[in-house]
Enzyme design. Structure first.
Site, PDB file in Angstrom:
ATOM      1  N   GLY A 197       0.854  -1.181   0.000  1.00 38.04           N
ATOM      2  CA  GLY A 197       0.000   0.000   0.000  1.00 38.04           C
ATOM      3  C   GLY A 197       0.887   1.228   0.000  1.00 38.04           C
ATOM      4  N   GLN A 250       1.236   3.541   2.053  1.00 42.97           N
ATOM      5  CA  GLN A 250       1.895   3.778   3.350  1.00 42.97           C
ATOM      6  C   GLN A 250       2.606   2.524   3.860  1.00 42.97           C
ATOM      7  OE1 GLN A 250       2.719   6.419   4.833  1.00 42.97           O
ATOM      8  NE2 GLN A 250       1.587   7.796   3.494  1.00 42.97           N
ATOM      9  N   SER A 251       3.001   1.636   2.951  1.00 45.00           N
ATOM     10  CA  SER A 251       3.651   0.391   3.343  1.00 45.00           C
ATOM     11  C   SER A 251       4.991   0.638   4.045  1.00 45.00           C
ATOM     12  CB  SER A 251       3.888  -0.460   2.087  1.00 45.00           C
ATOM     13  OG  SER A 251       4.831  -1.474   2.347  1.00 45.00           O
ATOM     14  N   ASN A 252       5.110   0.107   5.250  1.00 46.65           N
ATOM     15  CA  ASN A 252       6.401   0.153   5.952  1.00 46.65           C
ATOM     16  C   ASN A 252       7.402  -0.765   5.259  1.00 46.65           C
ATOM     17  OD1 ASN A 252       5.515   1.769   8.328  1.00 46.65           O
ATOM     18  ND2 ASN A 252       4.164   0.011   8.645  1.00 46.65           N
ATOM     19  N   CYS A 277       7.616  -1.407   2.035  1.00 53.06           N
ATOM     20  CA  CYS A 277       8.182  -0.747   0.847  1.00 53.06           C
ATOM     21  C   CYS A 277       9.274   0.251   1.252  1.00 53.06           C
ATOM     22  CB  CYS A 277       7.079  -0.044   0.054  1.00 53.06           C
ATOM     23  SG  CYS A 277       6.014  -1.198  -0.844  1.00 53.06           S
TER      24      CYS A 277
END
Ligand SMILES: *Cc1c(COP(=O)(O)O)cnc(C)c1O
Length: 343
Positions: A79, A81-83, A85
């Site tokens: 997503g 706001q993926s941590n 990524c």
């Protein structure tokens, strides 16, 4: 021999070191007081890699594998706001590899939180529908290959058997800490969503003789009988795959994977009253930040389990903090309650 040595099969798996040492295991005295119980926190929000979070542990193995295979770029998805990524982008930067990130949805109007850090870390972005992220990753890989590059694909959340090794190692780290402090936990609580953390914890718990009850608080996954995507079976497959990778002759079953689905709220990334309460409670009792998407929700689950006396007051609880504090910056209005329509 030290009491909790990792097996030799484990030592043979290539690994980088992104953590500078064990993450702190801290007694949360004022939070415990507020809830009349006994809570400890394992601080994986402090793992490093452009702040921290649980993906750092998985990436020690995944990026080592990428380097082993002479990859020159990494592709992953999540997503906006993926941590995962953000941490992948940081790990790629550290090793001089390009990072290609596939996001579900459309670009948000403002660059905030993890998405902002992804940009600083030099990642490139692709957008597609949430359900098509795996297909898009394959497309990006194909394109890179046809231009002579050697991409390495990391699954969503870094969740496969290799990534799970990060949490096998983490359970050994915990076992050393608890032995030194003569601690024994009755419960281990954490946020579960793509499965690698729970798989590693489950296998590592078995290998280290961890005796507490392990519960993953589902952030967004439904019970297998209610969904086409069989999450618990997926976690089981990763666990058994990791077990096999280590040459351990053992087969886990679905009963070994405990997931609590009671705290899904209004869905992934939707901040409700329970998350707000949990975020503020931890901040104001311990000075520790949990995030709106994962750890705030998991902590709200823990608070509820205590209030419902499903966790009893004399029991010792370990809350595994998996990060997510960067995400706070993208949810300011939701958390403060001044959300303006259309923002
Ligand atoms: C990814 C993530 C989780 C969930 O871990 P999985 O291995 O994907 O189940 C929990 N907390 C945070 C902060 C995360 O970023």
């Amino acid at each position: 021999m030290r009491p909790f040595e990792l097996p030799e099969t484990f030592e043979r798996i290539p690994r980088l070191r992104f953590l500078s040492g064990p993450t702190p295991l801290q007694q949360a005295e004022r939070l415990s007081q507020a809830l009349s119980t006994n809570i400890f926190i394992k601080r994986d929000d402090l793992t490093g890699l452009a702040t921290g979070g649980n993906k750092t542990r998985k990436l020690e193995f995944l990026v080592a594998d990428a380097l082993e295979k002479n990859a020159d770029c990494i592709i992953t998805a999540g997503g906006v706001q993926s941590n995962h990524c953000r941490q992948t982008a940081a790990a790629a930067a550290k090793h001089g590899m390009e990072c290609h990130l596939v996001f579900g949805g459309v670009p948000p109007p403002r660059m905030r939180g993890n998405y902002f850090l992804d940009q600083l870390l030099g990642a490139r972005f692709y957008w597609t529908e949430k359900q098509l992220r795996n297909i898009k990753m394959a497309e990006v890989a194909e394109k890179l290959r046809s231009s002579g590059r050697n991409p390495y694909m990391i699954p969503i959340g870094g969740s496969n058997s290799l990534g799970a090794m990060g949490y096998v190692a983490a359970m050994f780290e915990l076992a050393e800490q608890t032995a030194l402090q003569s601690l024994q936990f009755d419960h281990l609580i954490f946020a579960t969503s793509s499965g690698g953390t729970q798989a590693g914890i489950t296998l590592g718990a078995c290998m280290t003789g961890f005796r507490g009850k392990i519960t993953g608080i589902s952030i967004d996954q439904l019970p297998d009988e209610k969904s086409e995507y069989k999450y618990k079976s997926f976690v089981l497959d990763i666990t058994n795959g990791a077990c096999k990778m280590l040459g351990i002759d053992h087969l886990f079953s679905l009963e070994d994977i405990a997931i609590d689905y009671s705290y899904l709220g209004k869905g992934y990334g939707v901040v409700g009253e329970p998350e707000k309460e949990a975020i503020k409670m931890l901040a104001q009792t311990e000075g520790i930040l949990v995030g709106p998407v994962y750890t705030g929700r998991a902590l709200s689950g823990l608070i509820d389990l205590i209030r419902q006396q499903k966790i009893r007051l004399h029991e010792k609880v370990l809350f595994w903090h998996t990060g997510d504090d960067v995400t706070l910056h993208a949810y300011v209005d939701d958390i403060l309650g001044n959300k303006i329509e259309g923002d």
